[in-house]
Design an enzyme around this catalytic site. Structure first.
Site, PDB file in Angstrom:
ATOM      1  N   HIS A  23       0.940  -3.841   2.240  1.00  0.00           N
ATOM      2  CA  HIS A  23      -0.108  -2.865   1.976  1.00  0.00           C
ATOM      3  C   HIS A  23       0.422  -1.559   1.419  1.00  0.00           C
ATOM      4  O   HIS A  23      -0.358  -0.649   1.156  1.00  0.00           O
ATOM      5  CB  HIS A  23      -0.877  -2.586   3.268  1.00  0.00           C
ATOM      6  CG  HIS A  23      -0.055  -1.897   4.315  1.00  0.00           C
ATOM      7  ND1 HIS A  23       0.992  -2.516   4.927  1.00  0.00           N
ATOM      8  CD2 HIS A  23      -0.115  -0.651   4.834  1.00  0.00           C
ATOM      9  CE1 HIS A  23       1.543  -1.671   5.789  1.00  0.00           C
ATOM     10  NE2 HIS A  23       0.904  -0.542   5.759  1.00  0.00           N
ATOM     11  N   CYS A  24       1.744  -1.428   1.228  1.00  0.00           N
ATOM     12  CA  CYS A  24       2.307  -0.121   0.829  1.00  0.00           C
ATOM     13  C   CYS A  24       2.919  -0.123  -0.567  1.00  0.00           C
ATOM     14  O   CYS A  24       2.381   0.487  -1.490  1.00  0.00           O
ATOM     15  CB  CYS A  24       3.377   0.313   1.847  1.00  0.00           C
ATOM     16  SG  CYS A  24       2.684   0.880   3.411  1.00  0.00           S
ATOM     17  N   ILE A  25       4.063  -0.781  -0.715  1.00  0.00           N
ATOM     18  CA  ILE A  25       4.876  -0.584  -1.920  1.00  0.00           C
ATOM     19  C   ILE A  25       4.183  -1.046  -3.204  1.00  0.00           C
ATOM     20  O   ILE A  25       4.325  -0.384  -4.234  1.00  0.00           O
ATOM     21  CB  ILE A  25       6.248  -1.279  -1.778  1.00  0.00           C
ATOM     22  CG1 ILE A  25       6.898  -0.861  -0.467  1.00  0.00           C
ATOM     23  CG2 ILE A  25       7.164  -0.884  -2.926  1.00  0.00           C
ATOM     24  CD1 ILE A  25       8.229  -1.513  -0.219  1.00  0.00           C
ATOM     25  N   ASP A  54       0.780   1.939  -3.186  1.00  0.00           N
ATOM     26  CA  ASP A  54       0.833   3.390  -2.990  1.00  0.00           C
ATOM     27  C   ASP A  54       1.378   4.184  -4.172  1.00  0.00           C
ATOM     28  O   ASP A  54       0.844   5.263  -4.482  1.00  0.00           O
ATOM     29  CB  ASP A  54       1.638   3.719  -1.732  1.00  0.00           C
ATOM     30  CG  ASP A  54       0.997   3.128  -0.482  1.00  0.00           C
ATOM     31  OD1 ASP A  54      -0.166   2.690  -0.569  1.00  0.00           O
ATOM     32  OD2 ASP A  54       1.660   3.089   0.570  1.00  0.00           O
TER      33      ASP A  54
END
Length: 428
Positions: free
Chosen positions: A259-261, A264
């Site tokens: 869900h991040c890299i 974001d």
């Protein structure tokens, strides 16, 4: 003091549990009735969170879950941990944040602290979220209620990563908001790192993930360059990381997941355009990382060609659906992209993942919903033309795989220590 945590996923649930363990009563809010019921029954829906750890704090009446957002009125602090995906056009989607703000605004009471933890672009908290909270509550941030941002730092399945011990960055809308947020988080977190504003805290989280994205892109590019030279990138990294200063190891893979890299960095890319700035470095890293699944599929084609086979008509097993080892979280997993690319080329594709027995509906790859993991046994594995290692779960027997598989394409260096028949493994 009573805390309300909204969004009981991979970030919100561990945070809620940490406050509860610290003796602070927690109301966990989520729109998913299944999650709410499981928590109230003392059960878990996240693999690396044992049911017993939930049951203990539920029994002690330190954690209760609900779908009733009016319960916000009972809390001294409300912490928002909801998803922030990208839209189909690869633009930030903060609708979950704003919808949550609207849902809680009418139930805020004077003096309540509202903290956003969801990763987002600088300005979301003090502009977008503040606007919906003020409009719906009739109160003003900084005087009637407190507002802050504190980025999540969760590392699922890392046994050394504990919410209590991970330093917590905190930025407030006003100095008074910061003081209030520090007091609340200080109840449960060992070390707090105050910064001058919500925007600095938001930018801090983006830097952390952009740093990883750029360095992973670097080793992914070097992987292809060094292969052309007959050099193994994994051996190079192992040698380089013996340097005790000025180097930090990053590892190549089949693409980015989680869900991040993968998401974001593009929040900053999008926001930067508003200021006439261009994030060429970030976009280049995204381009390289996004290209990795295509590279892996080409390696699968090479491996099959060596057996005088084409991708079309071949049986391909993707090993590992989760985006990282030893978790059941498959959000944004490159395995989905690999499966789709292989299927488009005519392959018969299946997957094995001990932590994802059945594929749940997803927005991006709905065609795979309901598909089940194959059984792990010799007769099944031998039936595939090639096994593609996309995620290196430690529970998988790679020695058995070496014996059973006809051909292996390894994107994670999982077979490095296994005795193999020459030519059986292709690194990708």
């Amino acid at each position: 003091m009573k805390i309300c945590v909204i969004g009981l996923g991979y970030v919100g649930l561990p945070l809620a549990m940490q406050f509860a363990r610290a003796g602070v009563p927690v109301i966990g809010l989520d729109i998913d009735r299944v999650k709410v019921d499981l928590i109230n029954q003392g059960d878990s829906y996240i693999r690396h969170i044992p049911p017993l750890s939930i049951a203990e704090i539920v029994t002690a009446k330190k954690l209760a879950a609900s779908t009733d957002f009016s319960r916000v009125s009972e809390a001294d602090a409300v912490i928002i941990c909801v998803p922030t995906p990208l839209s189909k056009n690869r633009e930030p989607d903060i609708s979950f944040i704003l919808d949550t703000g609207r849902a809680i605004a009418a139930h805020l009471v004077n003096g309540t602290l509202v903290v956003l933890e969801s990763t987002t672009y600088p300005g979301t908290t003090d502009t977008d979220l503040r606007a919906v909270l003020e409009e719906g509550s009739g109160m003003k941030a900084g005087s009637d209620f407190h507002l802050a941002f504190s980025p999540e730092r969760e590392d699922p399945a890392n046994q050394q990563s504990k919410v209590k011990r991970i330093p917590k960055v905190v930025g407030g809308y006003t100095p008074g908001c910061l003081d209030r947020a520090m007091a609340v988080y200080g109840k449960a977190i060992d070390k707090l790192v105050p910064v001058s504003s919500c925007r600095v805290a938001e930018a801090t989280k983006l830097l952390e993930n952009i740093f990883r994205s750029v360095n992973i892109a670097l080793v992914n590019e070097l992987k292809m360059v060094y292969r052309a030279m007959g050099i193994d990138i994994w051996e190079v990294i192992e040698a380089a990381k013996t340097k005790p200063f000025g180097f930090m190891p990053f590892y190549p893979g089949p693409g980015l997941g989680g869900h991040c890299i993968p998401i974001d960095p593009f929040y900053l890319t999008w926001k930067a355009r508003e200021y006439g700035q261009h994030t060429r470095f970030i976009e280049l890293a995204g381009e390289i990382n996004t290209r990795m699944p295509e590279h892996v599929v080409l390696r699968v084609a090479d491996a099959l060609n060596a057996q005088c086979k084409a991708i079309r008509g071949s049986r391909v097993l993707v090993l590992g659906l989760a985006y990282k080892p030893n978790v059941d979280d498959e959000r944004e997993s490159p395995s989905y992209v690999l499966m789709n690319l292989l299927a488009e080329r005519g392959a018969e594709v299946a997957y094995y993942d001990p932590y994802v027995p059945v594929i749940k509906p997803t927005r991006e790859h709905s065609q795979f919903a309901g598909r089940r993991s194959i059984e792990w046994n010799r007769s099944t594995i031998e039936n595939f033309d090639v096994v593609l290692i996309a995620t290196n779960h430690s529970s998988v027997s790679y020695q058995e795989l070496a014996h059973w598989a006809n051909c292996i394409v390894d994107t994670r260096n999982a077979m490095a220590s296994i005795h193999l028949t020459p030519g059986k493994v292709w690194k990708a």
